[in-house]
Motif scaffolding. Structure first.
Motif, PDB file in Angstrom:
ATOM      1  N   HIS A  40      43.282  56.009  46.633  1.00 56.57           N
ATOM      2  CA  HIS A  40      43.134  55.593  45.240  1.00 56.57           C
ATOM      3  C   HIS A  40      44.126  54.487  44.889  1.00 56.57           C
ATOM      4  N   ARG A  41      45.356  54.635  45.360  1.00 54.21           N
ATOM      5  CA  ARG A  41      46.362  53.597  45.085  1.00 54.21           C
ATOM      6  C   ARG A  41      45.976  52.278  45.748  1.00 54.21           C
ATOM      7  N   GLN A  42      45.441  52.354  46.960  1.00 57.16           N
ATOM      8  CA  GLN A  42      45.031  51.144  47.653  1.00 57.16           C
ATOM      9  C   GLN A  42      43.849  50.471  46.966  1.00 57.16           C
ATOM     10  N   ILE A  43      42.909  51.283  46.495  1.00 55.78           N
ATOM     11  CA  ILE A  43      41.755  50.733  45.765  1.00 55.78           C
ATOM     12  C   ILE A  43      42.235  50.033  44.495  1.00 55.78           C
ATOM     13  N   ARG A  44      43.193  50.639  43.805  1.00 56.39           N
ATOM     14  CA  ARG A  44      43.716  50.021  42.593  1.00 56.39           C
ATOM     15  C   ARG A  44      44.395  48.692  42.913  1.00 56.39           C
ATOM     16  N   ALA A  45      45.182  48.669  43.998  1.00 55.46           N
ATOM     17  CA  ALA A  45      45.881  47.435  44.367  1.00 55.46           C
ATOM     18  C   ALA A  45      44.892  46.325  44.726  1.00 55.46           C
ATOM     19  N   GLU A  46      43.858  46.671  45.493  1.00 54.95           N
ATOM     20  CA  GLU A  46      42.867  45.663  45.873  1.00 54.95           C
ATOM     21  C   GLU A  46      42.089  45.182  44.648  1.00 54.95           C
ATOM     22  N   THR A  47      41.813  46.099  43.730  1.00 55.97           N
ATOM     23  CA  THR A  47      41.101  45.712  42.505  1.00 55.97           C
ATOM     24  C   THR A  47      41.939  44.753  41.673  1.00 55.97           C
ATOM     25  N   GLU A  48      43.233  45.025  41.573  1.00 57.16           N
ATOM     26  CA  GLU A  48      44.111  44.123  40.818  1.00 57.16           C
ATOM     27  C   GLU A  48      44.194  42.759  41.503  1.00 57.16           C
ATOM     28  N   ARG A  49      44.185  42.751  42.828  1.00 59.32           N
ATOM     29  CA  ARG A  49      44.205  41.473  43.543  1.00 59.32           C
ATOM     30  C   ARG A  49      42.942  40.679  43.258  1.00 59.32           C
ATOM     31  N   LEU A  50      41.798  41.342  43.292  1.00 63.29           N
ATOM     32  CA  LEU A  50      40.538  40.653  42.984  1.00 63.29           C
ATOM     33  C   LEU A  50      40.533  40.150  41.554  1.00 63.29           C
ATOM     34  N   ASP A  51      41.059  40.956  40.633  1.00 65.65           N
ATOM     35  CA  ASP A  51      41.113  40.536  39.236  1.00 65.65           C
ATOM     36  C   ASP A  51      41.980  39.297  39.075  1.00 65.65           C
ATOM     37  N   ALA A  52      43.106  39.250  39.802  1.00 72.11           N
ATOM     38  CA  ALA A  52      43.973  38.078  39.729  1.00 72.11           C
ATOM     39  C   ALA A  52      43.269  36.835  40.275  1.00 72.11           C
ATOM     40  N   MET A  53      42.524  36.990  41.359  1.00 72.74           N
ATOM     41  CA  MET A  53      41.803  35.850  41.933  1.00 72.74           C
ATOM     42  C   MET A  53      40.757  35.336  40.962  1.00 72.74           C
ATOM     43  N   VAL A  54      40.019  36.250  40.342  1.00 73.94           N
ATOM     44  CA  VAL A  54      39.005  35.836  39.368  1.00 73.94           C
ATOM     45  C   VAL A  54      39.662  35.155  38.168  1.00 73.94           C
ATOM     46  N   GLY A  55      40.818  35.685  37.731  1.00 72.12           N
ATOM     47  CA  GLY A  55      41.532  35.050  36.628  1.00 72.12           C
ATOM     48  C   GLY A  55      41.974  33.641  36.968  1.00 72.12           C
ATOM     49  N   ASP A  56      42.470  33.437  38.200  1.00 70.21           N
ATOM     50  CA  ASP A  56      42.865  32.091  38.630  1.00 70.21           C
ATOM     51  C   ASP A  56      41.678  31.142  38.656  1.00 70.21           C
ATOM     52  N   LEU A  57      40.558  31.619  39.155  1.00 69.40           N
ATOM     53  CA  LEU A  57      39.358  30.780  39.190  1.00 69.40           C
ATOM     54  C   LEU A  57      38.919  30.392  37.787  1.00 69.40           C
ATOM     55  N   PHE A  58      38.962  31.335  36.866  1.00 68.69           N
ATOM     56  CA  PHE A  58      38.567  31.052  35.489  1.00 68.69           C
ATOM     57  C   PHE A  58      39.508  30.034  34.857  1.00 68.69           C
ATOM     58  N   GLU A  59      40.820  30.212  35.091  1.00 69.24           N
ATOM     59  CA  GLU A  59      41.802  29.276  34.540  1.00 69.24           C
ATOM     60  C   GLU A  59      41.598  27.874  35.109  1.00 69.24           C
ATOM     61  N   LEU A  60      41.357  27.789  36.416  1.00 71.24           N
ATOM     62  CA  LEU A  60      41.170  26.484  37.047  1.00 71.24           C
ATOM     63  C   LEU A  60      39.898  25.814  36.542  1.00 71.24           C
ATOM     64  N   SER A  61      38.856  26.598  36.321  1.00 70.57           N
ATOM     65  CA  SER A  61      37.613  26.017  35.816  1.00 70.57           C
ATOM     66  C   SER A  61      37.812  25.458  34.411  1.00 70.57           C
ATOM     67  N   ARG A  62      38.612  26.133  33.580  1.00 69.26           N
ATOM     68  CA  ARG A  62      38.893  25.607  32.242  1.00 69.26           C
ATOM     69  C   ARG A  62      39.688  24.312  32.317  1.00 69.26           C
ATOM     70  N   ILE A  63      40.631  24.256  33.254  1.00 68.03           N
ATOM     71  CA  ILE A  63      41.429  23.037  33.398  1.00 68.03           C
ATOM     72  C   ILE A  63      40.551  21.874  33.829  1.00 68.03           C
ATOM     73  N   HIS A  64      39.715  22.082  34.843  1.00 63.17           N
ATOM     74  CA  HIS A  64      38.860  21.005  35.338  1.00 63.17           C
ATOM     75  C   HIS A  64      37.832  20.574  34.304  1.00 63.17           C
ATOM     76  N   ALA A  65      37.391  21.508  33.465  1.00 62.35           N
ATOM     77  CA  ALA A  65      36.396  21.178  32.438  1.00 62.35           C
ATOM     78  C   ALA A  65      37.038  20.582  31.190  1.00 62.35           C
ATOM     79  N   GLY A  66      38.373  20.494  31.160  1.00 62.24           N
ATOM     80  CA  GLY A  66      39.054  19.971  29.979  1.00 62.24           C
ATOM     81  C   GLY A  66      38.974  20.910  28.804  1.00 62.24           C
ATOM     82  N   ALA A  67      38.752  22.200  29.068  1.00 66.60           N
ATOM     83  CA  ALA A  67      38.583  23.184  27.995  1.00 66.60           C
ATOM     84  C   ALA A  67      39.816  24.067  27.830  1.00 66.60           C
ATOM     85  N   LEU A  68      40.945  23.632  28.373  1.00 65.93           N
ATOM     86  CA  LEU A  68      42.165  24.422  28.249  1.00 65.93           C
ATOM     87  C   LEU A  68      42.738  24.218  26.853  1.00 65.93           C
ATOM     88  N   ALA A  69      42.611  25.238  26.006  1.00 65.11           N
ATOM     89  CA  ALA A  69      43.078  25.142  24.626  1.00 65.11           C
ATOM     90  C   ALA A  69      44.549  25.546  24.566  1.00 65.11           C
TER      91      ALA A  69
END
Length: 382
Positions: free
Chosen positions: A192-221
């Motif tokens: 369970h602890r390992q699943i939580r850690a991997e889930t948090e890692r995936l969430d961080a990767m998705v967050g980085d992708l979303f942030e980068l997409s906003r930067i490239h689109a000029g939508a960073l408010a």
């Protein structure tokens, strides 16, 4: 005096008639060759002189012989003027055609990486200026093409790395979920602890992708507020301290210069993320018992600006990679990295995007034993 004014008036009327006729001719022939236009201009000038001379001669009651002499002189001037105009027009047209051919050649060769080659030989100042502008435009297009190719290559690398980095935790999550479902897990709590850690890692990767997409689109408010750079650095150090302890890395915040009290006007959340990304990257690249140092200084080279530096002991970055450090997906040479990177190579690209959105710049340089990342932000005014 009246006679002079009268002759001037007749000469002006004669020349005006020729000028009107020339303007009408240019209007009707505006789509024709430059040779025709130049010839019309020359003919208009000579005709204006001829009509003005004839009008004045008539009023002066010149003899027939004198009037014939004047007419012959004007006629010879017209012939020479027209011949000169034709030669000049043909020369300009030839240079113009050569420039057009060079432009067409560049257009066909651009896709294969060709460059603009201006035609050889003398040209008018206008055509020479046009050639220089075309050469400068070609250079800008070449630079833009290189940047686009570099971005395209980084996108392909990013897709490949993201696919790999997503596939690995997803496969692990599936295996652990199946083990828990079948009752084959010897230690469910660890799973369970390992699943939580991997889930948090995936969430961080998705967050980085979303942030980068906003930067490239000029939508960073951004929501900039006036704050002390000390608070930004202090928050970033506090947030990175647990990771530094886990990796056995000393985190040092060197005392800032007294002049570094200059405030900055930034989005606190985004700039905290910038400093956090730099510190996390430095900690992961620094071996155990190493040191990561953060300094703050002020520069007056380009106006008042605050420089925050993060120095690690990663061993340095190859010179050929220094220009790619902030590219999307860049993760460097893993052979020199003691701890494998946990992200997808988006942290530094996000750093540059956020800093540039604040009208600052992010740079990196090698120092003895490691490298130094510098974030330069304009000081708050007023």
């Amino acid at each position: 005096m009246n006679d002079i004014l009268l002759m001037a008036a007749f000469a002006f009327l004669g020349a005006a008639v020729a000028g009107v006729l020339g303007a009408v001719a240019l209007r009707l022939l505006r789509n024709r060759s430059l040779v025709v236009s130049v010839s019309v201009v020359a003919a208009t000038a000579v005709t204006a002189m001829l009509l003005g001379t004839l009008a004045v001669a008539r009023e002066m009651f010149l003899s027939g012989h004198d009037l014939t002499v004047v007419s012959i002189v004007c006629l010879m001037a017209a012939v020479v003027s027209l011949a000169t105009a034709v030669l000049l027009g043909r020369w300009v047209v030839a240079r113009s055609n050569a420039l057009a051919a060079a432009t067409r050649s560049f257009g066909h060769a651009f896709a294969e990486g060709g460059s603009f080659a201006p035609p050889a030989g003398d040209a008018t100042a206008e055509l020479a200026g046009l050639s220089r502008e075309l050469a400068a435009t070609a250079e800008r297009l070449a630079q833009s093409r290189q940047r686009e190719r570099a971005l395209d290559a980084s996108r392909r690398e990013l897709v490949a790395w993201i696919s790999h980095d997503l596939r690995t935790p997803l496969a692990g999550l599936r295996a652990m979920a199946e083990a828990l479902e079948d009752g084959m897990a010897a230690d469910p709590g660890r799973y369970h602890r390992q699943i939580r850690a991997e889930t948090e890692r995936l969430d961080a990767m998705v967050g980085d992708l979303f942030e980068l997409s906003r930067i490239h689109a000029g939508a960073l408010a951004l929501a900039p507020t006036r704050m002390s750079v000390y608070d930004l650095v202090g928050d970033a150090l506090a947030g990175a301290d647990p990771l530094a302890r886990e990796h056995g890395v000393r985190l040092v915040g060197e005392p800032p210069e007294p002049a570094a009290a200059v405030p900055v006007e930034v989005d606190g959340k985004e700039m905290t993320r910038v400093l956090g990304n730099l510190l996390v990257n430095a900690i992961r690249r620094t071996p155990a018992d190493g040191t990561v140092a953060v300094t703050v200084a002020v520069t007056e080279q380009e106006g008042a600006a605050v420089v925050v530096s993060v120095t690690d002991q990663c061993g340095g970055i190859p010179e050929e990679d220094l220009t790619r450090v902030f590219d999307t997906g860049w993760r460097g040479n893993h052979a020199r990295t003691p701890v494998p990177p946990a992200g997808a190579g988006l942290g530094l690209a996000i750093v540059r995007g956020i800093v540039e959105a604040h009208r600052g710049r992010a740079e990196v340089r090698n120092v003895p034993g490691g490298c130094r990342f510098e974030v330069t932000l304009p000081a708050a005014t007023g």
